[in-house]
Design an enzyme around this catalytic site. Structure first.
Site, PDB file in Angstrom:
ATOM      1  N   CYS A  57      33.952 -78.220 -97.574  1.00 16.51           N
ATOM      2  CA  CYS A  57      35.009 -79.220 -97.740  1.00 16.51           C
ATOM      3  C   CYS A  57      35.952 -78.747 -98.846  1.00 16.51           C
ATOM      4  O   CYS A  57      35.523 -78.508 -99.975  1.00 16.51           O
ATOM      5  CB  CYS A  57      34.408 -80.581 -98.099  1.00 16.51           C
ATOM      6  SG  CYS A  57      35.667 -81.791 -98.595  1.00 16.51           S
ATOM      7  N   ASP A 108      44.107 -68.472 -92.108  1.00 22.13           N
ATOM      8  CA  ASP A 108      42.931 -68.499 -91.247  1.00 22.13           C
ATOM      9  C   ASP A 108      43.333 -67.970 -89.879  1.00 22.13           C
ATOM     10  O   ASP A 108      44.285 -68.466 -89.272  1.00 22.13           O
ATOM     11  CB  ASP A 108      42.405 -69.935 -91.125  1.00 22.13           C
ATOM     12  CG  ASP A 108      41.223 -70.025 -90.176  1.00 22.13           C
ATOM     13  OD1 ASP A 108      40.155 -69.495 -90.530  1.00 22.13           O
ATOM     14  OD2 ASP A 108      41.370 -70.615 -89.099  1.00 22.13           O
ATOM     15  N   CYS A 114      34.434 -85.477 -94.162  1.00 24.06           N
ATOM     16  CA  CYS A 114      33.376 -85.129 -95.118  1.00 24.06           C
ATOM     17  C   CYS A 114      32.758 -86.409 -95.680  1.00 24.06           C
ATOM     18  O   CYS A 114      33.347 -87.485 -95.600  1.00 24.06           O
ATOM     19  CB  CYS A 114      33.973 -84.282 -96.225  1.00 24.06           C
ATOM     20  SG  CYS A 114      32.810 -83.879 -97.542  1.00 24.06           S
ATOM     21  N   CYS A 148      36.010 -81.580-101.897  1.00 23.98           N
ATOM     22  CA  CYS A 148      34.923 -81.785-102.855  1.00 23.98           C
ATOM     23  C   CYS A 148      34.006 -80.562-102.988  1.00 23.98           C
ATOM     24  O   CYS A 148      33.186 -80.493-103.901  1.00 23.98           O
ATOM     25  CB  CYS A 148      34.082 -83.008-102.462  1.00 23.98           C
ATOM     26  SG  CYS A 148      33.070 -82.743-101.001  1.00 23.98           S
ATOM     27  N   ASP A 161      41.007 -75.809 -89.025  1.00 25.63           N
ATOM     28  CA  ASP A 161      41.650 -74.546 -89.398  1.00 25.63           C
ATOM     29  C   ASP A 161      42.379 -74.641 -90.740  1.00 25.63           C
ATOM     30  O   ASP A 161      42.352 -73.700 -91.531  1.00 25.63           O
ATOM     31  CB  ASP A 161      42.621 -74.098 -88.299  1.00 25.63           C
ATOM     32  CG  ASP A 161      41.905 -73.814 -86.984  1.00 25.63           C
ATOM     33  OD1 ASP A 161      40.689 -73.528 -87.040  1.00 25.63           O
ATOM     34  OD2 ASP A 161      42.537 -73.884 -85.922  1.00 25.63           O
ATOM     35  N   CYS A 172      32.672 -87.149 -98.639  1.00 24.63           N
ATOM     36  CA  CYS A 172      33.545 -87.639 -99.717  1.00 24.63           C
ATOM     37  C   CYS A 172      34.708 -88.466 -99.178  1.00 24.63           C
ATOM     38  O   CYS A 172      35.469 -89.052 -99.941  1.00 24.63           O
ATOM     39  CB  CYS A 172      34.088 -86.481-100.549  1.00 24.63           C
ATOM     40  SG  CYS A 172      35.389 -85.535 -99.714  1.00 24.63           S
ATOM     41  N   GLU A 227      41.156 -63.466 -94.385  1.00 20.05           N
ATOM     42  CA  GLU A 227      39.747 -63.190 -94.146  1.00 20.05           C
ATOM     43  C   GLU A 227      39.631 -61.758 -93.675  1.00 20.05           C
ATOM     44  O   GLU A 227      40.482 -61.264 -92.952  1.00 20.05           O
ATOM     45  CB  GLU A 227      39.203 -64.117 -93.055  1.00 20.05           C
ATOM     46  CG  GLU A 227      38.685 -65.424 -93.579  1.00 20.05           C
ATOM     47  CD  GLU A 227      38.023 -66.210 -92.476  1.00 20.05           C
ATOM     48  OE1 GLU A 227      36.822 -66.445 -92.555  1.00 20.05           O
ATOM     49  OE2 GLU A 227      38.726 -66.585 -91.530  1.00 20.05           O
TER      50      GLU A 227
HETATM   51 ZN   LIG Z   1      34.276 -83.489 -99.251  1.00 17.25          ZN
END
Ligand SMILES: [Zn+2]
Length: 400
Positions: free
Chosen positions: A329, A191, A348, A332, A357, A350, A276
């Site tokens: 995320c 990244d 998140c 998940c 990053d 989850c 990227e």
């Molecule tokens: Zn998650």
């Protein structure tokens, strides 16, 4: 009998000490290269704005012949025609990149700011017994051989340049067979961060080298001195300008060295590298000096990764920039709402807590691996000097 090689084109760059005559010949050549480039760019721009016509390389080549015959441009005949033809090819390349939306519209070369360089193909130089002689020169260049050329290598292209600090360089493109790197099955996602230079999916953060801060302070001081020198004060002003150029050259050298070490390490440690795809066009406008340097570094680093992966048989995969790497995320797979730039860490639904990053780098890796597995939408993106496509590219996917 077949010979299995991984032959690649590799540039070997050295400093050299020109004689006065050679320096004069090269300075003239640089001037003519710039003139021809600008004339051809002007011709192409006018043809398009006035008549919606596209001018190609062959047409600019014909123009060059006519310019040489005209009275006010006759001086173009005083230098080797090879670098003049080459600059027209470079302009063609710049237009190809522009039409391919990989670059901005080509800019005119300015006498003060543009790189002074001239490129010679085989008809423009002689390489014999380890001595390089350029067209229109009697004596070979006095090259400082800081490292040897590969055994039996013969350059196919030679580029001569002078940096703003006044140093002369010659870069020779040769066939070479790189020593193989140890086998590995590792894969890494990268990244290009805002806070650190880059973040790896392994959790490692690569920060800008510490010497850079000091170098930049030195640069600011030198620029301040230059700004204080009055316009009329020729000698002192020139001295201050050279000082600024030397500091710039030092920064560029050290940064290049740093990026070489970093990219070699990444290529050595990994079979697959996912990045990227930050094209020039898509880059976020930001006028801070640090950001500008960081962007330039990213472009340089990508280029290095491309050719080094090609050399060593590694895979470089570019995923589309608009892939929502920051908001997904990596644990998940659920997509978050808005993620302002100042959010460095988030949790998140989850329960997974992410460094922004590192999470992005993990997503880049996962996205890149899905591209290499299914193979769909993969297209060669840019060609390396060796002519092999180094980058696989995922077809664009917009953020919902
Ligand atoms: Zn998650």
């Amino acid at each position: 009998m077949s010979v299995v090689t991984n032959q690649v084109k590799r540039a070997f760059k050295y400093r050299f000490r020109p004689t006065d005559a050679q320096a004069a010949e090269l300075s003239r050549t640089f001037g003519c290269v710039r003139k021809v480039y600008n004339l051809a760019l002007q011709a192409r721009t006018e043809a398009w704005t006035l008549r919606q016509e596209r001018v190609n390389y062959n047409q600019t080549s014909a123009m060059l012949t006519s310019w040489k015959k005209s009275e006010e441009l006759a001086f173009l005949s005083d230098v080797s025609s090879v670098p003049l033809q080459q600059t027209l090819r470079h302009l063609q390349g710049a237009f190809t990149n522009f039409f391919g939306r990989r670059a901005k519209y080509p800019a005119f070369k300015s006498r003060k700011k543009s790189r002074k360089s001239a490129e010679y193909t085989t008809s423009g130089f002689r390489f014999r017994d380890g001595e390089l002689t350029l067209a229109r020169m009697r004596e070979p260049l006095d090259i400082v051989w800081s490292r040897p050329l590969p055994e039996g290598a013969t350059p196919s292209t030679v580029t001569v340049s002078q940096d703003p600090a006044g140093r002369w360089f010659v870069s020779m493109l040769c066939d070479d067979i790189p020593a193989p790197m140890p086998g590995t099955t590792n894969a890494v996602g990268i990244d290009a961060g805002l806070t650190s230079l880059l973040t790896l999916s392994t959790g490692e953060k690569v920060t800008n080298p510490t010497f850079e801060r000091k170098d930049r302070a030195r640069l600011v001081r030198a620029q301040r001195v230059l700004a204080k020198k009055a316009r009329g004060d020729g000698a002192n002003r020139a001295k201050a300008r050279r000082k600024v150029a030397r500091v710039h050259a030092r920064i560029a050298d050290r940064r290049r060295d740093f990026l070489h070490k970093l990219t070699t390490r990444l290529v050595r440690e990994n079979q697959t590298i996912v990045i990227e795809d930050l094209t020039v066009r898509n880059m976020v406008r930001n006028h801070s000096l640090a950001r500008a340097i960081s962007d330039a570094s990213w472009t340089t680093m990508r280029g290095m990764l491309e050719y080094k992966c090609a050399w060593y048989g590694r895979d470089l995969v570019a995923v589309d920039r608009w892939f929502p790497s920051s908001r997904l995320c990596s644990a998940c797979g659920s997509l978050q709402g808005k993620m302002p730039l100042n959010v460095r860490e988030w949790t998140c639904r989850c329960g997974a807590t992410h460094d922004r990053d590192v999470n992005a780098a993990k997503n880049v890796l996962a996205e890149g691996l899905s591209v290499t597995v299914c193979g769909a939408g993969v297209r060669p993106q840019r060609r390396t000097p060796g002519g092999q496509p180094a980058t696989k590219q995922k077809t664009p996917r917009r953020e919902p």
